[in-house]
Scaffold this motif. Structure first.
Motif, PDB file in Angstrom:
ATOM      1  N   LEU A  22      -8.970 -14.803  -6.578  1.00  0.00           N
ATOM      2  CA  LEU A  22      -8.913 -13.500  -5.904  1.00  0.00           C
ATOM      3  C   LEU A  22      -7.637 -12.783  -6.305  1.00  0.00           C
ATOM      4  O   LEU A  22      -6.569 -13.398  -6.381  1.00  0.00           O
ATOM      5  CB  LEU A  22      -8.945 -13.663  -4.376  1.00  0.00           C
ATOM      6  CG  LEU A  22     -10.222 -14.226  -3.749  1.00  0.00           C
ATOM      7  CD1 LEU A  22     -10.000 -14.484  -2.260  1.00  0.00           C
ATOM      8  CD2 LEU A  22     -11.400 -13.273  -3.952  1.00  0.00           C
ATOM      9  N   SER A  23      -7.759 -11.494  -6.555  1.00  0.00           N
ATOM     10  CA  SER A  23      -6.601 -10.698  -6.942  1.00  0.00           C
ATOM     11  C   SER A  23      -6.629  -9.365  -6.201  1.00  0.00           C
ATOM     12  O   SER A  23      -7.413  -8.475  -6.523  1.00  0.00           O
ATOM     13  CB  SER A  23      -6.602 -10.462  -8.457  1.00  0.00           C
ATOM     14  OG  SER A  23      -5.506  -9.655  -8.847  1.00  0.00           O
ATOM     15  N   GLU A  40     -21.167 -10.425  -9.433  1.00  0.00           N
ATOM     16  CA  GLU A  40     -21.670 -11.532 -10.230  1.00  0.00           C
ATOM     17  C   GLU A  40     -21.151 -12.849  -9.685  1.00  0.00           C
ATOM     18  O   GLU A  40     -20.209 -12.890  -8.896  1.00  0.00           O
ATOM     19  CB  GLU A  40     -21.235 -11.372 -11.691  1.00  0.00           C
ATOM     20  CG  GLU A  40     -21.850 -10.166 -12.385  1.00  0.00           C
ATOM     21  CD  GLU A  40     -21.558 -10.148 -13.877  1.00  0.00           C
ATOM     22  OE1 GLU A  40     -20.635 -10.863 -14.313  1.00  0.00           O
ATOM     23  OE2 GLU A  40     -22.263  -9.435 -14.597  1.00  0.00           O
ATOM     24  N   ASN A  41     -21.803 -13.960 -10.080  1.00  0.00           N
ATOM     25  CA  ASN A  41     -21.267 -15.267  -9.734  1.00  0.00           C
ATOM     26  C   ASN A  41     -19.857 -15.380 -10.298  1.00  0.00           C
ATOM     27  O   ASN A  41     -19.594 -15.000 -11.436  1.00  0.00           O
ATOM     28  CB  ASN A  41     -22.149 -16.378 -10.313  1.00  0.00           C
ATOM     29  CG  ASN A  41     -23.407 -16.559  -9.501  1.00  0.00           C
ATOM     30  OD1 ASN A  41     -23.371 -16.516  -8.282  1.00  0.00           O
ATOM     31  ND2 ASN A  41     -24.522 -16.747 -10.176  1.00  0.00           N
ATOM     32  N   GLY A  42     -18.959 -15.896  -9.477  1.00  0.00           N
ATOM     33  CA  GLY A  42     -17.559 -15.997  -9.887  1.00  0.00           C
ATOM     34  C   GLY A  42     -16.764 -14.740  -9.601  1.00  0.00           C
ATOM     35  O   GLY A  42     -15.574 -14.677  -9.933  1.00  0.00           O
ATOM     36  N   ALA A  43     -17.391 -13.744  -8.959  1.00  0.00           N
ATOM     37  CA  ALA A  43     -16.685 -12.494  -8.661  1.00  0.00           C
ATOM     38  C   ALA A  43     -15.686 -12.654  -7.523  1.00  0.00           C
ATOM     39  O   ALA A  43     -14.804 -11.814  -7.348  1.00  0.00           O
ATOM     40  CB  ALA A  43     -17.686 -11.387  -8.309  1.00  0.00           C
ATOM     41  N   GLY A  44     -15.843 -13.736  -6.720  1.00  0.00           N
ATOM     42  CA  GLY A  44     -14.902 -13.984  -5.634  1.00  0.00           C
ATOM     43  C   GLY A  44     -15.480 -13.792  -4.246  1.00  0.00           C
ATOM     44  O   GLY A  44     -14.756 -13.916  -3.251  1.00  0.00           O
ATOM     45  N   ARG A 218     -15.592  -7.776  -8.512  1.00  0.00           N
ATOM     46  CA  ARG A 218     -15.719  -8.215  -9.906  1.00  0.00           C
ATOM     47  C   ARG A 218     -14.436  -8.927 -10.321  1.00  0.00           C
ATOM     48  O   ARG A 218     -13.341  -8.415 -10.082  1.00  0.00           O
ATOM     49  CB  ARG A 218     -15.982  -7.023 -10.831  1.00  0.00           C
ATOM     50  CG  ARG A 218     -16.337  -7.436 -12.253  1.00  0.00           C
ATOM     51  CD  ARG A 218     -16.314  -6.274 -13.239  1.00  0.00           C
ATOM     52  NE  ARG A 218     -16.822  -5.046 -12.695  1.00  0.00           N
ATOM     53  CZ  ARG A 218     -16.206  -3.863 -12.868  1.00  0.00           C
ATOM     54  NH1 ARG A 218     -15.073  -3.793 -13.549  1.00  0.00           N
ATOM     55  NH2 ARG A 218     -16.727  -2.773 -12.358  1.00  0.00           N
ATOM     56  N   ASP A 219     -14.593 -10.114 -10.900  1.00  0.00           N
ATOM     57  CA  ASP A 219     -13.445 -10.890 -11.394  1.00  0.00           C
ATOM     58  C   ASP A 219     -12.374 -11.079 -10.320  1.00  0.00           C
ATOM     59  O   ASP A 219     -11.180 -10.985 -10.594  1.00  0.00           O
ATOM     60  CB  ASP A 219     -12.834 -10.212 -12.624  1.00  0.00           C
ATOM     61  CG  ASP A 219     -13.812 -10.146 -13.787  1.00  0.00           C
ATOM     62  OD1 ASP A 219     -14.655 -11.055 -13.893  1.00  0.00           O
ATOM     63  OD2 ASP A 219     -13.741  -9.183 -14.570  1.00  0.00           O
ATOM     64  N   GLY A 220     -12.817 -11.338  -9.089  1.00  0.00           N
ATOM     65  CA  GLY A 220     -11.885 -11.626  -8.007  1.00  0.00           C
ATOM     66  C   GLY A 220     -11.237 -10.432  -7.367  1.00  0.00           C
ATOM     67  O   GLY A 220     -10.390 -10.586  -6.479  1.00  0.00           O
ATOM     68  N   GLN A 239     -21.615  -1.059 -11.714  1.00  0.00           N
ATOM     69  CA  GLN A 239     -20.393  -1.378 -10.959  1.00  0.00           C
ATOM     70  C   GLN A 239     -20.186  -2.889 -10.894  1.00  0.00           C
ATOM     71  O   GLN A 239     -19.072  -3.390 -11.052  1.00  0.00           O
ATOM     72  CB  GLN A 239     -20.503  -0.810  -9.541  1.00  0.00           C
ATOM     73  CG  GLN A 239     -20.470   0.698  -9.441  1.00  0.00           C
ATOM     74  CD  GLN A 239     -19.084   1.220  -9.135  1.00  0.00           C
ATOM     75  OE1 GLN A 239     -18.227   0.507  -8.632  1.00  0.00           O
ATOM     76  NE2 GLN A 239     -18.856   2.485  -9.447  1.00  0.00           N
ATOM     77  N   ILE A 240     -21.256  -3.621 -10.653  1.00  0.00           N
ATOM     78  CA  ILE A 240     -21.176  -5.078 -10.521  1.00  0.00           C
ATOM     79  C   ILE A 240     -20.772  -5.725 -11.838  1.00  0.00           C
ATOM     80  O   ILE A 240     -19.888  -6.588 -11.888  1.00  0.00           O
ATOM     81  CB  ILE A 240     -22.533  -5.655 -10.049  1.00  0.00           C
ATOM     82  CG1 ILE A 240     -22.800  -5.241  -8.592  1.00  0.00           C
ATOM     83  CG2 ILE A 240     -22.563  -7.176 -10.190  1.00  0.00           C
ATOM     84  CD1 ILE A 240     -24.219  -5.561  -8.128  1.00  0.00           C
ATOM     85  N   ALA A 241     -21.444  -5.317 -12.892  1.00  0.00           N
ATOM     86  CA  ALA A 241     -21.266  -5.992 -14.183  1.00  0.00           C
ATOM     87  C   ALA A 241     -20.112  -5.433 -14.995  1.00  0.00           C
ATOM     88  O   ALA A 241     -19.640  -6.083 -15.932  1.00  0.00           O
ATOM     89  CB  ALA A 241     -22.558  -5.902 -14.993  1.00  0.00           C
TER      90      ALA A 241
END
Length: 512
Positions: A22-23, A40-44, A218-220, A239-241
């Motif tokens: 998470l950021s 997405e999976n792994g987005a946090g 996305r990406d945490g 937005q998601i991808a």
């Protein structure tokens, strides 16, 4: 702190060894709304919810709940403060009853003079299930239930705490359309009663049908939030991808050749009867139907997981007898099961070992010593081919996102070089980006000559990448369609034994 929000999470950050989970993540949720958390999976998403629940301590940031700054140190503490969660992977105790599972840890509510009043506990359970129209016997032992009914029991247990905030992580992933409609009613009733529902889902259609607001991660990191009626599905996917996904079902034209697997009149009393079909090299055969219609059970019979009462199995024209998964693998069959947590991964061992598990003979010397160099090289190549995101192949697979766990399990079975690959709900709980990747991978495998059997409850997915579709209804084949004949109405009518318009317009009407 704004009084408009029951929950605010500000600047939440969390790092694990080699991973920034998470950021500076943010979340704002209004009381009584149904709020979607997507990515997405792994987005946090799950990590953020675990921070809220007290399962994970953040490195930075603050949580404001009901107007006060909080930091829970355990899910139990969060539960006592009105926050309950239905996890994607079920946590029921299979050996005890529905009633015992729902009230686990709260036995004193039914105890008098040191004895539990089973009558009182069953009565409370029936009242709860009846209120939300969940048709499950409180006395039933959980292991005897279908996966769908287990999920409904999980939901009932979470509701039984009368939470102010109810978090649902992929709650419809194992439910049929009828049960999804029931869940929609439950969520709407909870919202009317003032409960705030956090809804984590990869099914964007249901996000738009059910939710008031949407937060994208996305990406945490927090990306955006908006009212559901302020954005289109295509805009949300972008937005998601972080990119435009123009083709969710990338079907690669393949040469369909000789029959690889043929089954004739397969039967198992009470589960399926007189099932016959064939799948050819280069072909993707889709199996569509309700949860519990007999698709999974039939393929488990072919793979040797369950016994057959009758019927014949042919591979490359030769009649075979398969009594166990070990024999199935030897004959060139591979099966990715529906429930990866219960029947797929071994969560506490590494990604590497999970991939190599089904093919130890290939990497062993004399079936005794594992050739580590070969295992490391082969598993690394497969993980890279399937884009498994992990800081290390030595990472326990249970620490990966659901999508990456699924990719690793598919890699496991590809490692056996199968002739026939059986995929049971391969994109269940997978984000939109990974779904497209897996669809492309399935199509490419067929192009390499593999015979693929794919079970899916998503009509669009079945029609998107299958060459031929067989529909199951109550343990029988109720329809069969070539690609040129695909029609959503026909498939749904065959599968559900109800009018297509009734099911799908019913969903819309219920959410207007």
């Amino acid at each position: 702190m704004s009084k408009d929000y029951i929950l605010e999470m500000k600047g939440i950050s969390k790092s694990f060894p080699g991973v920034k989970a998470l950021s500076n993540a943010n979340l704002r949720v209004k009381p009584g709304e149904v709020h979607a958390l997507v990515g997405e999976n792994g987005a946090g998403k799950s990590t953020l919810m675990n921070v809220l629940l007290g399962s994970i301590e953040p490195n930075d940031g603050e949580i404001i709940y009901m107007g006060k700054k909080v930091l829970f140190h355990s899910p139990h503490e969060a539960l006592l403060n009105g926050i309950s969660m239905v996890h994607q992977e079920m946590s029921l105790i299979p050996s005890v009853s529905v009633a015992e599972n729902i009230w686990m840890g709260r036995e004193p509510e039914f105890t008098r003079l040191g004895l539990i009043s089973e009558k009182k506990r069953l009565g409370r359970t029936r009242a709860l299930l009846d209120k939300y129209h969940i048709n499950v016997d409180p006395k039933s032992i959980v292991r005897t239930l279908s996966i769908a009914n287990m999920q409904l029991v999980e939901i009932a247990r979470a509701i039984s705490y009368n939470p102010r905030i109810l978090i649902m992580d992929e709650p419809t992933s194992s439910l049929s359309d009828r049960e999804i409609l029931l869940l929609y009613d439950i969520i709407k009733d909870l919202a009317k009663e003032g409960t705030t529902v956090m809804f984590i889902s990869h099914k964007l259609d249901e996000v738009f049908k059910l939710c008031d607001r949407i937060t994208v991660m996305r990406d945490g990191s927090y990306i955006n939030d908006f009212a559901a009626d302020e954005i289109t599905k295509e805009e949300l996917i972008a937005q998601i991808a972080g990119r435009k996904i123009s083709e969710m079902y990338p079907k690669i034209p393949c040469e369909i050749r000789d029959t690889v697997l043929e089954v004739r009149n397969l039967s198992h009393k009470g589960l399926f009867k007189d099932i016959s079909f064939r799948v050819r090299s280069g072909e993707i055969l889709g199996l569509f139907g309700l949860v519990g219609a007999g698709r999974t059970e039939t393929m488990e019979g072919i793979f040797g997981i369950r016994s057959l009462d009758g019927g014949e199995i042919y591979l490359d024209g030769n009649k075979v007898t398969i009594r166990s998964p070990k024999e199935a693998i030897r004959h060139g069959l591979a099966m990715v099961t529906e429930d990866r947590r219960r029947n797929g991964i071994i969560s506490n061992i590494s990604v590497k070992y999970n991939i190599s598990l089904a093919n130890l003979s290939r990497i062993s010397r004399g079936n005794i010593w594992i050739r580590k160099t070969k295992e490391n090289g082969d598993t690394k190549a497969l993980a890279e081919k399937l884009a498994v995101k992990t800081p290390s192949l030595n990472q326990p697979i249970g620490a990966l996102s659901g999508g990456n766990q699924q990719k690793a399990i598919i890699a496991r079975w590809l490692y056996t070089n199968p002739k026939v690959l059986i995929l049971d709900e391969p994109t269940r709980g997978i984000d939109v980006g990974s779904k497209s990747e897996i669809h492309r991978m399935i199509s490419a495998l067929a192009g390499q000559g593999l015979a693929v059997v794919m079970i899916s409850s998503e009509c669009e997915e079945i029609m998107g990448i299958s060459d031929h579709v067989i529909v199951f209804n109550n343990g029988h084949i109720s329809g069969e369609f070539d690609r040129s004949e695909f029609n959503a109405k026909r498939l749904v009518q065959s599968a559900f034994d109800v009018n297509f318009k009734e099911v799908h317009e019913g969903i819309n009407e219920e959410n207007e």
